[in-house]
Design a protein around this motif. Structure first.
Motif, PDB file in Angstrom:
ATOM      1  N   GLU A  92       0.728  -1.302  -0.036  1.00 59.55           N
ATOM      2  CA  GLU A  92      -0.029  -0.127   0.038  1.00 59.55           C
ATOM      3  C   GLU A  92       0.813   1.105  -0.017  1.00 59.55           C
ATOM      4  O   GLU A  92       1.596   1.401   0.853  1.00 59.55           O
ATOM      5  CB  GLU A  92      -0.877  -0.078   1.205  1.00 59.55           C
ATOM      6  CG  GLU A  92      -1.877   1.145   1.313  1.00 59.55           C
ATOM      7  CD  GLU A  92      -2.843   1.330   0.010  1.00 59.55           C
ATOM      8  OE1 GLU A  92      -2.518   2.157  -0.951  1.00 59.55           O
ATOM      9  OE2 GLU A  92      -3.745   0.550  -0.058  1.00 59.55           O
ATOM     10  N   THR A  93       0.735   1.998  -1.093  1.00 61.89           N
ATOM     11  CA  THR A  93       1.381   3.234  -1.304  1.00 61.89           C
ATOM     12  C   THR A  93       0.884   4.640  -0.684  1.00 61.89           C
ATOM     13  O   THR A  93       1.380   5.632  -0.381  1.00 61.89           O
ATOM     14  CB  THR A  93       1.952   3.467  -2.486  1.00 61.89           C
ATOM     15  OG1 THR A  93       0.738   3.587  -3.574  1.00 61.89           O
ATOM     16  CG2 THR A  93       2.815   2.360  -3.137  1.00 61.89           C
ATOM     17  N   ASP A  94      -0.541   4.432  -0.403  1.00 60.21           N
ATOM     18  CA  ASP A  94      -1.210   5.531   0.046  1.00 60.21           C
ATOM     19  C   ASP A  94      -1.137   5.461   1.828  1.00 60.21           C
ATOM     20  O   ASP A  94      -1.644   4.474   2.350  1.00 60.21           O
ATOM     21  CB  ASP A  94      -2.817   5.482  -0.278  1.00 60.21           C
ATOM     22  CG  ASP A  94      -3.771   6.424   0.070  1.00 60.21           C
ATOM     23  OD1 ASP A  94      -3.269   7.130   1.104  1.00 60.21           O
ATOM     24  OD2 ASP A  94      -4.544   6.711  -0.809  1.00 60.21           O
ATOM     25  N   ASP A  95      -0.457   6.489   2.177  1.00 66.29           N
ATOM     26  CA  ASP A  95      -0.064   6.273   3.429  1.00 66.29           C
ATOM     27  C   ASP A  95      -1.654   6.342   4.466  1.00 66.29           C
ATOM     28  O   ASP A  95      -1.597   5.997   5.653  1.00 66.29           O
ATOM     29  CB  ASP A  95       0.701   7.598   3.787  1.00 66.29           C
ATOM     30  CG  ASP A  95       2.008   7.355   3.565  1.00 66.29           C
ATOM     31  OD1 ASP A  95       2.441   6.297   3.294  1.00 66.29           O
ATOM     32  OD2 ASP A  95       2.669   8.484   3.671  1.00 66.29           O
ATOM     33  N   ALA A  96      -2.473   7.372   4.054  1.00 60.71           N
ATOM     34  CA  ALA A  96      -3.663   7.340   4.693  1.00 60.71           C
ATOM     35  C   ALA A  96      -4.655   6.041   4.557  1.00 60.71           C
ATOM     36  O   ALA A  96      -5.173   5.541   5.777  1.00 60.71           O
ATOM     37  CB  ALA A  96      -4.542   8.628   4.050  1.00 60.71           C
ATOM     38  N   ALA A  97      -4.557   5.461   3.618  1.00 57.80           N
ATOM     39  CA  ALA A  97      -5.253   4.139   3.590  1.00 57.80           C
ATOM     40  C   ALA A  97      -4.659   3.458   4.201  1.00 57.80           C
ATOM     41  O   ALA A  97      -5.321   2.302   5.042  1.00 57.80           O
ATOM     42  CB  ALA A  97      -5.244   3.744   2.006  1.00 57.80           C
ATOM     43  N   TYR A  98      -3.187   3.056   4.372  1.00 55.14           N
ATOM     44  CA  TYR A  98      -2.394   2.313   5.305  1.00 55.14           C
ATOM     45  C   TYR A  98      -2.792   2.332   6.716  1.00 55.14           C
ATOM     46  O   TYR A  98      -2.933   1.452   7.505  1.00 55.14           O
ATOM     47  CB  TYR A  98      -0.936   2.609   5.093  1.00 55.14           C
ATOM     48  CG  TYR A  98      -0.239   1.485   5.880  1.00 55.14           C
ATOM     49  CD1 TYR A  98      -0.016   0.013   5.714  1.00 55.14           C
ATOM     50  CD2 TYR A  98       0.394   2.216   6.983  1.00 55.14           C
ATOM     51  CE1 TYR A  98       0.915  -0.568   6.385  1.00 55.14           C
ATOM     52  CE2 TYR A  98       1.312   1.243   7.849  1.00 55.14           C
ATOM     53  CZ  TYR A  98       1.590   0.198   7.620  1.00 55.14           C
ATOM     54  OH  TYR A  98       2.205  -0.695   8.526  1.00 55.14           O
ATOM     55  N   GLN A  99      -2.803   3.683   7.297  1.00 57.86           N
ATOM     56  CA  GLN A  99      -2.974   4.046   8.749  1.00 57.86           C
ATOM     57  C   GLN A  99      -4.345   3.715   9.231  1.00 57.86           C
ATOM     58  O   GLN A  99      -4.625   3.149  10.204  1.00 57.86           O
ATOM     59  CB  GLN A  99      -2.447   5.429   8.995  1.00 57.86           C
ATOM     60  CG  GLN A  99      -1.033   5.764   8.473  1.00 57.86           C
ATOM     61  CD  GLN A  99      -0.563   7.171   9.219  1.00 57.86           C
ATOM     62  OE1 GLN A  99      -0.368   7.359  10.404  1.00 57.86           O
ATOM     63  NE2 GLN A  99      -0.271   8.008   8.239  1.00 57.86           N
ATOM     64  N   ASN A 100      -5.381   4.160   8.101  1.00 60.74           N
ATOM     65  CA  ASN A 100      -6.603   3.895   8.419  1.00 60.74           C
ATOM     66  C   ASN A 100      -7.162   2.145   8.577  1.00 60.74           C
ATOM     67  O   ASN A 100      -8.133   1.796   9.096  1.00 60.74           O
ATOM     68  CB  ASN A 100      -7.682   4.484   7.363  1.00 60.74           C
ATOM     69  CG  ASN A 100      -7.406   6.096   7.292  1.00 60.74           C
ATOM     70  OD1 ASN A 100      -7.250   6.461   8.498  1.00 60.74           O
ATOM     71  ND2 ASN A 100      -7.769   6.720   6.411  1.00 60.74           N
ATOM     72  N   SER A 101      -6.166   1.430   7.629  1.00 62.22           N
ATOM     73  CA  SER A 101      -6.359   0.132   7.879  1.00 62.22           C
ATOM     74  C   SER A 101      -6.542  -0.738   9.375  1.00 62.22           C
ATOM     75  O   SER A 101      -7.220  -1.516   9.608  1.00 62.22           O
ATOM     76  CB  SER A 101      -5.667  -0.807   6.890  1.00 62.22           C
ATOM     77  OG  SER A 101      -4.300  -0.670   7.708  1.00 62.22           O
ATOM     78  N   GLN A 102      -5.600  -0.116  10.112  1.00 66.40           N
ATOM     79  CA  GLN A 102      -5.490  -0.394  11.493  1.00 66.40           C
ATOM     80  C   GLN A 102      -5.355  -2.035  11.575  1.00 66.40           C
ATOM     81  O   GLN A 102      -6.152  -2.633  12.156  1.00 66.40           O
ATOM     82  CB  GLN A 102      -6.536   0.140  12.381  1.00 66.40           C
ATOM     83  CG  GLN A 102      -6.331   1.736  12.644  1.00 66.40           C
ATOM     84  CD  GLN A 102      -7.377   2.215  13.558  1.00 66.40           C
ATOM     85  OE1 GLN A 102      -8.384   1.662  13.935  1.00 66.40           O
ATOM     86  NE2 GLN A 102      -7.110   3.440  14.008  1.00 66.40           N
ATOM     87  N   PRO A 103      -4.427  -2.750  11.143  1.00 65.90           N
ATOM     88  CA  PRO A 103      -4.357  -4.052  10.855  1.00 65.90           C
ATOM     89  C   PRO A 103      -4.442  -5.001  12.062  1.00 65.90           C
ATOM     90  O   PRO A 103      -4.799  -6.186  12.316  1.00 65.90           O
ATOM     91  CB  PRO A 103      -3.288  -4.411  10.180  1.00 65.90           C
ATOM     92  CG  PRO A 103      -2.285  -3.437  10.358  1.00 65.90           C
ATOM     93  CD  PRO A 103      -3.220  -2.062  10.388  1.00 65.90           C
TER      94      PRO A 103
END
Length: 292
Positions: free
Chosen positions: A100-111
């Motif tokens: 994932e290169t979209d930082d907002a999408a990555y952080q929002n995922s909260q895996p």
């Protein structure tokens, strides 16, 4: 309060405040991470939050220990949080987040839930790979004037490019469950990405199935996707630090300048002194401290 009650010597009614000092605990992967966060970057927060290596709770270390420690403590009703490296998502085979290169999408995922922060950069060391702090260390050790930042980030960009094949082949090795390349593999061996690419394939492909060549090409393109061609060296390095291995980058920098010191402690302190503590991590810690 089961998790706390099971701790030897903590049977007194005030055991929670004795253990935690009445503040939220943030578990981290290692003693080194604990030093960086607790003794350097956030030492002025220690009246409001406490950092602890997860091994103190789980008797083992690393990302899985952090996740387990936080889960156990929260199940027991204790205020606990955690920080894990981005490489955790690869260890758990969450490939969509590895890429994932979209930082907002990555952080929002909260895996791992909202209580465990998965860092945007690959490892904690990627946050120590700060050009200004690295050059300050180099200049002090070599007793030379610091170089212009443009020169420093041009050098770091070259190191990152050499490390793209290293990151890609290690992803392939994880995918096929064989041991990957060490952090020091590229030290003083390769000056260009092409040299690195040729050797990692030569060293690892014979131990991998025939499908590995296609896997490798895919992972190279995925790592390359983090780069921002056409932007400044500073911007490109910052972007690539989300995916190349930070320990390997620090090792290459030390080898290139024949620095024998362990730079991590120096870098952690310089980052703080220069007011360059990453906002991504500071925001997470500040929110926890403010909630106490």
């Amino acid at each position: 309060m089961g998790a706390v009650k099971n701790q030897p010597g903590l049977s007194a009614p005030d055991r929670l405040s004795a253990r935690y000092g009445g503040v939220p605990v943030i578990y981290v992967e290692s003693e080194e991470d604990n030093y960086v966060f607790g003794e350097c970057w956030f030492k002025d927060h220690l009246s409001r939050v406490e950092f602890r290596p997860a091994s103190q709770q789980c008797n083992f270390s690393g990302c899985s220990a952090v996740i387990e420690a936080v889960a156990e403590e929260r199940k027991a009703g204790n205020s606990a949080w955690g920080v894990v490296d981005r490489d955790t998502v690869m260890s758990k085979d969450m490939w969509h987040l590895v890429h994932e290169t979209d930082d907002a999408a990555y952080q929002n995922s909260q895996p791992f839930g909202s209580e465990v922060k998965a860092l945007c950069r690959w490892e904690m060391e990627n946050y120590l790979a700060d050009g200004e702090a690295m050059e300050k260390c180099r200049a002090e050790i070599e007793m030379e004037p610091p170089r212009p930042m443009q020169d420093v980030y041009d050098e770091l960009l070259n190191h990152c490019q050499v490390l793209i094949p290293h990151a890609a082949i290690n992803a392939v090795c994880h995918q096929h469950r064989i041991e990957g390349l060490s952090d020091g593999y590229t030290n003083r061996r390769f000056s260009t990405r092409a040299e690195s690419e040729a050797c990692v394939q030569q060293d690892k492909f014979p131990r991998l199935p025939s499908s590995a060549a296609a896997d490798y090409a895919m992972h190279v393109s995925r790592v390359d996707a983090f780069d921002l061609p056409g932007e400044s060296s500073t911007t490109r390095v910052t972007a690539l630090l989300r995916r190349v291995h930070g320990k390997a980058l620090l090792d290459r920098f030390s080898a290139a300048h024949r620095i024998k010191d362990n730079l991590k402690g120096r870098l952690a302190n310089h980052v703080r002194e220069m007011a360059r503590v990453p906002s991504e991590i500071a925001l997470f810690v500040d929110q926890i401290a403010a909630s106490n």
